[in-house]
Write a protein that holds these residues in place. Structure first.
Motif, PDB file in Angstrom:
ATOM      1  N   UNK A  72       0.903  -1.289  -0.052  1.00  0.00           N
ATOM      2  CA  UNK A  72       0.063   0.122   0.042  1.00  0.00           C
ATOM      3  C   UNK A  72       0.991   1.144   0.133  1.00  0.00           C
ATOM      4  N   UNK A  93      -2.931   0.500 -18.216  1.00  0.00           N
ATOM      5  CA  UNK A  93      -3.578  -0.347 -17.180  1.00  0.00           C
ATOM      6  C   UNK A  93      -3.174  -1.785 -17.320  1.00  0.00           C
ATOM      7  N   UNK A  94      -3.256  -2.388 -18.375  1.00  0.00           N
ATOM      8  CA  UNK A  94      -2.845  -3.714 -18.311  1.00  0.00           C
ATOM      9  C   UNK A  94      -1.357  -3.993 -17.858  1.00  0.00           C
ATOM     10  N   UNK A  97      -1.679  -4.225 -14.209  1.00  0.00           N
ATOM     11  CA  UNK A  97      -2.494  -5.196 -13.848  1.00  0.00           C
ATOM     12  C   UNK A  97      -1.232  -6.202 -13.674  1.00  0.00           C
ATOM     13  N   UNK A 100       0.859  -5.752 -11.021  1.00  0.00           N
ATOM     14  CA  UNK A 100       0.293  -6.062  -9.531  1.00  0.00           C
ATOM     15  C   UNK A 100      -0.154  -7.504  -9.272  1.00  0.00           C
ATOM     16  N   UNK A 101      -0.176  -8.423 -10.375  1.00  0.00           N
ATOM     17  CA  UNK A 101      -0.356  -9.809 -10.069  1.00  0.00           C
ATOM     18  C   UNK A 101       0.921 -10.406  -9.639  1.00  0.00           C
TER      19      UNK A 101
ATOM     20  N   UNK B  66      -5.585 -11.812 -20.518  1.00  0.00           N
ATOM     21  CA  UNK B  66      -6.079 -12.199 -19.397  1.00  0.00           C
ATOM     22  C   UNK B  66      -5.773 -11.128 -18.034  1.00  0.00           C
ATOM     23  N   UNK B  67      -6.707 -10.936 -17.194  1.00  0.00           N
ATOM     24  CA  UNK B  67      -6.282 -10.231 -15.819  1.00  0.00           C
ATOM     25  C   UNK B  67      -6.624 -11.282 -14.770  1.00  0.00           C
ATOM     26  N   UNK B  68      -5.865 -11.462 -13.848  1.00  0.00           N
ATOM     27  CA  UNK B  68      -6.064 -12.528 -12.851  1.00  0.00           C
ATOM     28  C   UNK B  68      -6.089 -11.926 -11.615  1.00  0.00           C
ATOM     29  N   UNK B  69      -6.821 -12.562 -10.701  1.00  0.00           N
ATOM     30  CA  UNK B  69      -6.642 -12.155  -9.194  1.00  0.00           C
ATOM     31  C   UNK B  69      -7.790 -10.974  -9.088  1.00  0.00           C
ATOM     32  N   UNK B  72      -6.712  -7.515  -8.269  1.00  0.00           N
ATOM     33  CA  UNK B  72      -5.992  -6.841  -9.313  1.00  0.00           C
ATOM     34  C   UNK B  72      -6.832  -6.549 -10.634  1.00  0.00           C
ATOM     35  N   UNK B  75      -8.773  -3.332  -9.785  1.00  0.00           N
ATOM     36  CA  UNK B  75      -8.154  -2.038  -9.909  1.00  0.00           C
ATOM     37  C   UNK B  75      -8.120  -1.915 -11.626  1.00  0.00           C
ATOM     38  N   UNK B  76      -7.933  -2.987 -12.321  1.00  0.00           N
ATOM     39  CA  UNK B  76      -7.786  -2.887 -13.868  1.00  0.00           C
ATOM     40  C   UNK B  76      -9.085  -2.318 -14.189  1.00  0.00           C
ATOM     41  N   UNK B  79      -8.951   1.528 -13.632  1.00  0.00           N
ATOM     42  CA  UNK B  79      -8.105   2.138 -14.534  1.00  0.00           C
ATOM     43  C   UNK B  79      -8.261   1.944 -16.067  1.00  0.00           C
ATOM     44  N   UNK B 100      -6.979   0.665   0.217  1.00  0.00           N
ATOM     45  CA  UNK B 100      -6.402  -0.465  -0.255  1.00  0.00           C
ATOM     46  C   UNK B 100      -5.906  -1.140   1.156  1.00  0.00           C
ATOM     47  N   UNK B 104      -6.638  -4.892   1.789  1.00  0.00           N
ATOM     48  CA  UNK B 104      -5.846  -6.021   2.323  1.00  0.00           C
ATOM     49  C   UNK B 104      -6.254  -6.638   3.668  1.00  0.00           C
TER      50      UNK B 104
END
Lengths: 249, 249
Positions: A72, A93-94, A97, A100-101, B66-69, B72, B75-76, B79, B100, B104
């Motif tokens: 954070x 943005x991607x 992501x 962050x992953x 692909x965006x996972x989690x 994440x 936030x994607x 944004x 955030x 968490x």
């Protein structure tokens, strides 16, 4: 230094990988701040008041407002001090992501496995932790390979092999590099104690090169804790765990 | 609907609180998408290819990426689709950090305690999980009280008690509300099964009111899974755990 920020204070502990992340981020962004070392056996009133939920370091206090939890804090630094130094997260943005992953992967998978490998009370748990840590590092090696390949598919990079980007953040060390880099001092200390290489140059050549590149950056050298002092601390902690295990038996 | 986004697909499972978070976010932002239900006993080739590290839902695939989690992905969404619907995270860096932090906390403290309370194999572990979950909920109640007080210190709000903001996100449901809200269907199912109130209106009045407000939003009702179907699933899962525990004894 990109500049001093008024009223910026970090509550930390010199051996904490989570605190190191914040110091790395502030150093890379060239932001100066006041550092206060906490004695975690006798936590300060300021720490308890600033992080009443967890009572943990790091806490970054900016203009009287406390920010807790290393991931954070890193994002706060990036967003509150956008003008100072390089951005920690990419703009797209991607790509954000993806960063962050990997941050979550390091935090939830790698750190847990490393802690199990280092601080378990039984040999069996340690071996299992080691196995999981190696698997996690192999996953990160593959991620770094993809990033590196991705860059090399860019025609400009293809014609200059030396311009291949060694960081998770590409050209410069960013969010993921800092989160993994926070673990580097502890990894070096464990390597020194056990006489092993955590990042095997044969099976993990990109991670091994990453650790060398990242560890050699001036901004990183400036804030890395002393490895021999960490070795001393870890040996004391291992002796305590062994004594507790012996008493339990 | 704020609008359809081309080539947006969500891989999910109807009972997953993590998938529900993504559905809540897309619903609140008014973004339409293709939904594909995964059979987690027989995962699709697309899921395995899209999330090779964890092989888990949710995965949001946008333009082939692909965006996972779940955190994440949220936030994607905020944004990448900034123009659609309300922002999930506030604009101010410090308020973003606070959001955030609570995200968490819900993920690392509350969810773990709730899972232990619900799915442990021994009664002792369940009791301990319940204790920790209650402590975590009390912490969230205090956070909501601070948010509510903070708003009421604003003179405009003081003069209109009815304008008191019921959400973690203030005026409208945002990032923290969605992350906590993803758990709401499961909480309602557990309450129905056990005949208890998870959010005690006496000791946790703000959380109890929050759950009622959030659960009644049109955008939330539209994507909430059927509680009686969840009860059925949970009863099957509990029977399996009991059978396994009996076999182990």
């Amino acid at each position: 230094m990109a500049g001093a920020v008024d009223d910026l204070k970090l509550l930390g502990a010199w051996y904490s990988p989570y605190v190191l992340r914040v110091r790395l981020a502030l150093s890379i962004k060239g932001i100066s701040y006041e550092y206060a070392e906490e004695d975690l056996q006798h936590k300060s009133e300021l720490l308890l008041r600033s992080n009443p939920v967890h009572n943990k370091v790091p806490v970054l206090i900016h203009g009287g407002n406390p920010v807790c939890e290393s991931l954070v804090i890193l994002q706060y630094i990036d967003e509150a001090f956008g003008g100072a130094g390089p951005a920690l997260l990419p703009a797209d943005p991607y790509e954000r992501a993806v960063a962050r992953f990997w941050a979550a992967f390091i935090e939830d998978t790698l750190v847990k496995a490393m802690n199990q490998a280092s601080w378990s009370k039984t040999e069996g748990e340690k071996v299992e932790g080691n196995k999981q840590a190696t698997a996690a590092l192999n996953t990160l090696e593959a991620a770094l390979r993809d990033i590196s390949k991705g860059k090399c598919q860019d025609p400009d990079s293809m014609s200059h092999r030396s311009s291949r980007k060694p960081f998770f953040g590409g050209d410069s060390a960013g969010y993921v590099d800092i989160i993994l880099g926070g673990l580097l001092a502890g990894v070096r200390a464990m390597e020194a104690m056990l006489g092993v290489k955590a990042f095997d140059p044969v099976t993990m050549p990109l991670l091994a090169a990453w650790a060398d590149h990242f560890g050699a950056l001036d901004e990183v050298v400036a804030v890395m804790p002393d490895v021999s002092r960490l070795v001393e601390l870890f040996m004391t902690m291992h002796a305590q765990i062994a004594a507790e295990a012996a008493t339990a038996n």
